[in-house]
Design a protein around this motif. Structure first.
Motif, PDB file in Angstrom:
ATOM      1  N   ASP A 222     -77.069  52.660   9.430  1.00  0.00           N
ATOM      2  CA  ASP A 222     -77.989  53.396  10.298  1.00  0.00           C
ATOM      3  C   ASP A 222     -77.187  54.160  11.362  1.00  0.00           C
ATOM      4  OD1 ASP A 222     -79.937  54.227  12.040  1.00  0.00           O
ATOM      5  OD2 ASP A 222     -80.749  52.234  12.456  1.00  0.00           O
ATOM      6  N   PRO A 223     -77.302  55.507  11.407  1.00  0.00           N
ATOM      7  CA  PRO A 223     -76.537  56.299  12.393  1.00  0.00           C
ATOM      8  C   PRO A 223     -76.803  55.867  13.840  1.00  0.00           C
ATOM      9  CG  PRO A 223     -77.671  57.743  10.827  1.00  0.00           C
ATOM     10  CD  PRO A 223     -78.169  56.355  10.563  1.00  0.00           C
ATOM     11  N   GLU A 224     -78.033  55.392  14.116  1.00  0.00           N
ATOM     12  CA  GLU A 224     -78.364  54.944  15.489  1.00  0.00           C
ATOM     13  C   GLU A 224     -77.562  53.705  15.854  1.00  0.00           C
ATOM     14  OE1 GLU A 224     -82.575  54.410  16.063  1.00  0.00           O
ATOM     15  OE2 GLU A 224     -83.027  56.425  15.311  1.00  0.00           O
ATOM     16  N   LEU A 225     -77.433  52.789  14.908  1.00  0.00           N
ATOM     17  CA  LEU A 225     -76.674  51.559  15.154  1.00  0.00           C
ATOM     18  C   LEU A 225     -75.191  51.881  15.367  1.00  0.00           C
ATOM     19  CD1 LEU A 225     -76.665  48.453  15.323  1.00  0.00           C
ATOM     20  CD2 LEU A 225     -76.385  48.395  12.832  1.00  0.00           C
ATOM     21  N   VAL A 226     -74.678  52.795  14.558  1.00  0.00           N
ATOM     22  CA  VAL A 226     -73.277  53.226  14.689  1.00  0.00           C
ATOM     23  C   VAL A 226     -73.047  53.848  16.067  1.00  0.00           C
ATOM     24  CG1 VAL A 226     -71.563  54.887  13.837  1.00  0.00           C
ATOM     25  CG2 VAL A 226     -72.870  53.501  12.208  1.00  0.00           C
ATOM     26  N   ALA A 227     -73.973  54.733  16.481  1.00  0.00           N
ATOM     27  CA  ALA A 227     -73.853  55.402  17.789  1.00  0.00           C
ATOM     28  C   ALA A 227     -73.860  54.383  18.933  1.00  0.00           C
ATOM     29  CB  ALA A 227     -74.990  56.407  17.960  1.00  0.00           C
ATOM     30  N   LEU A 228     -74.694  53.342  18.821  1.00  0.00           N
ATOM     31  CA  LEU A 228     -74.776  52.313  19.865  1.00  0.00           C
ATOM     32  C   LEU A 228     -73.480  51.513  19.968  1.00  0.00           C
ATOM     33  CD1 LEU A 228     -78.419  50.979  19.372  1.00  0.00           C
ATOM     34  CD2 LEU A 228     -77.522  52.038  21.455  1.00  0.00           C
ATOM     35  N   ILE A 229     -72.881  51.196  18.823  1.00  0.00           N
ATOM     36  CA  ILE A 229     -71.615  50.449  18.831  1.00  0.00           C
ATOM     37  C   ILE A 229     -70.532  51.279  19.531  1.00  0.00           C
ATOM     38  CG2 ILE A 229     -69.720  49.622  17.336  1.00  0.00           C
ATOM     39  CD1 ILE A 229     -71.907  48.701  15.337  1.00  0.00           C
ATOM     40  N   ILE A 230     -70.460  52.554  19.179  1.00  0.00           N
ATOM     41  CA  ILE A 230     -69.448  53.436  19.782  1.00  0.00           C
ATOM     42  C   ILE A 230     -69.682  53.574  21.286  1.00  0.00           C
ATOM     43  CG2 ILE A 230     -68.598  55.840  19.816  1.00  0.00           C
ATOM     44  CD1 ILE A 230     -69.081  55.861  16.724  1.00  0.00           C
ATOM     45  N   GLU A 231     -70.950  53.659  21.671  1.00  0.00           N
ATOM     46  CA  GLU A 231     -71.323  53.818  23.092  1.00  0.00           C
ATOM     47  C   GLU A 231     -70.981  52.554  23.896  1.00  0.00           C
ATOM     48  OE1 GLU A 231     -75.505  54.105  25.484  1.00  0.00           O
ATOM     49  OE2 GLU A 231     -75.426  55.156  23.555  1.00  0.00           O
ATOM     50  N   VAL A 232     -71.355  51.383  23.362  1.00  0.00           N
ATOM     51  CA  VAL A 232     -71.107  50.109  24.052  1.00  0.00           C
ATOM     52  C   VAL A 232     -69.612  49.897  24.291  1.00  0.00           C
ATOM     53  CG1 VAL A 232     -71.097  47.598  23.611  1.00  0.00           C
ATOM     54  CG2 VAL A 232     -73.219  48.878  23.435  1.00  0.00           C
ATOM     55  N   MET A 233     -68.807  50.301  23.288  1.00  0.00           N
ATOM     56  CA  MET A 233     -67.363  50.095  23.386  1.00  0.00           C
ATOM     57  C   MET A 233     -66.628  51.271  24.051  1.00  0.00           C
ATOM     58  SD  MET A 233     -66.930  47.075  22.313  1.00  0.00           S
ATOM     59  CE  MET A 233     -65.190  46.870  21.967  1.00  0.00           C
ATOM     60  N   LYS A 234     -67.401  52.326  24.373  1.00  0.00           N
ATOM     61  CA  LYS A 234     -66.822  53.543  24.986  1.00  0.00           C
ATOM     62  C   LYS A 234     -65.648  54.074  24.144  1.00  0.00           C
ATOM     63  CE  LYS A 234     -68.256  52.512  29.722  1.00  0.00           C
ATOM     64  NZ  LYS A 234     -69.155  51.372  29.396  1.00  0.00           N
ATOM     65  N   TRP A 235     -65.861  54.088  22.825  1.00  0.00           N
ATOM     66  CA  TRP A 235     -64.847  54.569  21.908  1.00  0.00           C
ATOM     67  C   TRP A 235     -65.009  56.062  21.659  1.00  0.00           C
ATOM     68  CZ3 TRP A 235     -65.917  50.099  17.946  1.00  0.00           C
ATOM     69  CH2 TRP A 235     -65.135  48.983  18.269  1.00  0.00           C
ATOM     70  N   ASP A 236     -63.968  56.682  21.136  1.00  0.00           N
ATOM     71  CA  ASP A 236     -64.021  58.079  20.713  1.00  0.00           C
ATOM     72  C   ASP A 236     -64.389  58.069  19.218  1.00  0.00           C
ATOM     73  OD1 ASP A 236     -63.575  60.617  19.781  1.00  0.00           O
ATOM     74  OD2 ASP A 236     -61.540  60.818  20.571  1.00  0.00           O
ATOM     75  N   ALA A 237     -65.477  58.731  18.866  1.00  0.00           N
ATOM     76  CA  ALA A 237     -65.991  58.727  17.492  1.00  0.00           C
ATOM     77  C   ALA A 237     -64.994  59.291  16.480  1.00  0.00           C
ATOM     78  CB  ALA A 237     -67.297  59.520  17.425  1.00  0.00           C
ATOM     79  N   GLU A 238     -64.066  60.116  16.970  1.00  0.00           N
ATOM     80  CA  GLU A 238     -63.119  60.779  16.045  1.00  0.00           C
ATOM     81  C   GLU A 238     -61.808  60.016  15.856  1.00  0.00           C
ATOM     82  OE1 GLU A 238     -64.021  63.378  14.160  1.00  0.00           O
ATOM     83  OE2 GLU A 238     -65.945  63.038  15.153  1.00  0.00           O
ATOM     84  N   THR A 239     -61.632  58.895  16.574  1.00  0.00           N
ATOM     85  CA  THR A 239     -60.398  58.101  16.444  1.00  0.00           C
ATOM     86  C   THR A 239     -60.191  57.683  14.991  1.00  0.00           C
ATOM     87  OG1 THR A 239     -60.797  57.181  18.631  1.00  0.00           O
ATOM     88  CG2 THR A 239     -59.213  55.992  17.272  1.00  0.00           C
TER      89      THR A 239
END
Length: 388
Positions: free
Chosen positions: A65-82
């Motif tokens: 689920d793209p929403e779940l993926v976005a939340l994980i990246i947001e919570v961890m303050k990661w860069d999506a392109e890493t």
């Protein structure tokens, strides 16, 4: 393997090299007001060389689920392109794509939590992994987002965390069509899984992808998985009894379609008896019109349907079997095959025990002898189960 064996399998597509199948149709089979959402999905196999027989499964390679993926990246303050490494060959993908397409993020194992504890100084997490009972309870119904949210801060990079995750496995579904009746197509019957747990709505990875994000014209990676233990009898003249509540109807739709084609081409076909069940007759009688048409055409002899929420007393498929015990046993005595598809937890067990009850009563046998009778049916391949 002989050269002729290779020639027989022209398809280049498989589990490791899935075919991108185009979505021809995706409709909700449940009526308005139903608490369920069951999708009927038709896919094109044109140009794939893939073939199947009734009883086989279709594997779908899902995406998260793209929403779940976005939340994980947001919570961890990661860069999506890493870039992160996704396998032993050191291949990399951008983080967002890796989380979407490669890693399993909706399930937690004890091992993942134990390894994650080494990347955190959180005392609560250390205590959790030290207590086997609590750890088991924590992993139940939780996902990677829960773990990352509950035990911050982390001394971990995106690579450290993704290295703990398993590969997202394909999902297998019973095929709901006959290739003879629908050349170059495959149909599926998929119930969307949604439920609340630990304060958040949870979604089945593949079922909700199919329900929400698989529009007509889109493509989805698929492969055929042969199911050698769930097939129609060799002779089309053999009687069949099918028990398939809910999405368990899927393989039986393929059985009935196959029999209908045989009948239409003048082949002698045996009788077919379907036990179907769901919550409400008005909204949850999957494929009702179609099944009634097959009945009129003679491809389906009898439909016994049980709807658990339409009456004060809950009625299930096993109750319908009991009501028809005498006739059911007579069919078995005449050589009928008995099939069950659907929920392993409760339904399949109840149907199994009811079948023994019927054999015991109608055959005037001891419990032991009735169990032996059923075991023999199983050994002869006349009692087949596709349960999940």
């Amino acid at each position: 393997m002989q050269a002729t064996d290779v020639e027989k399998s022209p398809s280049l597509f498989s589990r490791t090299n899935p075919f991108q199948a185009k979505v021809l149709k995706n409709v909700n089979l449940n009526g308005e007001g139903s608490s369920k959402e069951t999708r009927h999905i038709e896919l094109s196999l044109q140009g794939s060389g893939l073939s199947y027989v009734p009883g086989d499964c279709l594997g779908i390679v899902p995406e998260n689920d793209p929403e779940l993926v976005a939340l994980i990246i947001e919570v961890m303050k990661w860069d999506a392109e890493t870039p992160v490494v996704i396998n032993k060959q050191n291949e990399t993908l951008p983080l967002k794509e890796a989380l979407l397409k490669h890693f399993e993020i909706t399930l937690l194992s004890k091992k993942i939590v134990q390894q994650a504890a080494e990347l955190s100084e959180n005392e609560e997490l250390k205590q959790l992994v030290a207590d086997a009972e609590k750890l088991k309870a924590y992993t139940d119904g939780r996902d990677v987002l829960d773990l990352l949210s509950d035990f911050a801060p982390w001394k971990a990079s995106a690579q450290d965390i993704t290295a703990l995750l398993r590969k997202l496995p394909p999902r297998l579904y019973s095929i709901a069509s006959s290739l003879t009746a629908n050349p170059e197509e495959v149909h599926l019957t998929i119930g969307a899984v949604r439920y609340m747990a630990h304060g958040r709505e949870r979604k089945g990875v593949c079922s909700v992808m199919c329900a929400e994000r698989l529009n007509e014209g889109a493509t989805v990676p698929v492969f055929v998985q042969v199911n050698k233990h769930f097939n129609l009898p060799e002779s089309s003249e053999t009687d069949i009894i099918m028990v398939g509540p809910g999405t368990g109807i899927a393989p039986f739709r393929s059985f009935i379609q196959e029999r209908a084609v045989s009948k239409a081409t003048g082949k002698a076909t045996g009788k077919a008896w379907l036990f179907f069940g769901d919550q409400h007759s008005a909204t949850d009688f999957l494929y009702r019109q179609e099944l009634e048409q097959y009945q009129q055409a003679g491809a389906l002899t009898t439909i016994d349907a049980a709807f658990s929420r339409d009456t004060d007393q809950k009625v299930y498929v096993q109750h319908k079997m009991q009501d028809n015990g005498q006739e059911l046993f007579a069919w078995l005595e005449r050589g009928a095959y008995f099939y069950v598809c659907g929920d392993k937890q409760n339904m399949a067990k109840d149907v199994h025990n009811t079948l023994i009850d019927i054999i015991e009563k109608e055959g005037q046998l001891s419990r032991e002898a009735a169990e032996a009778y059923l075991k023999e049916l199983q050994e002869q391949g006349r009692y087949q189960r596709d349960v999940y």
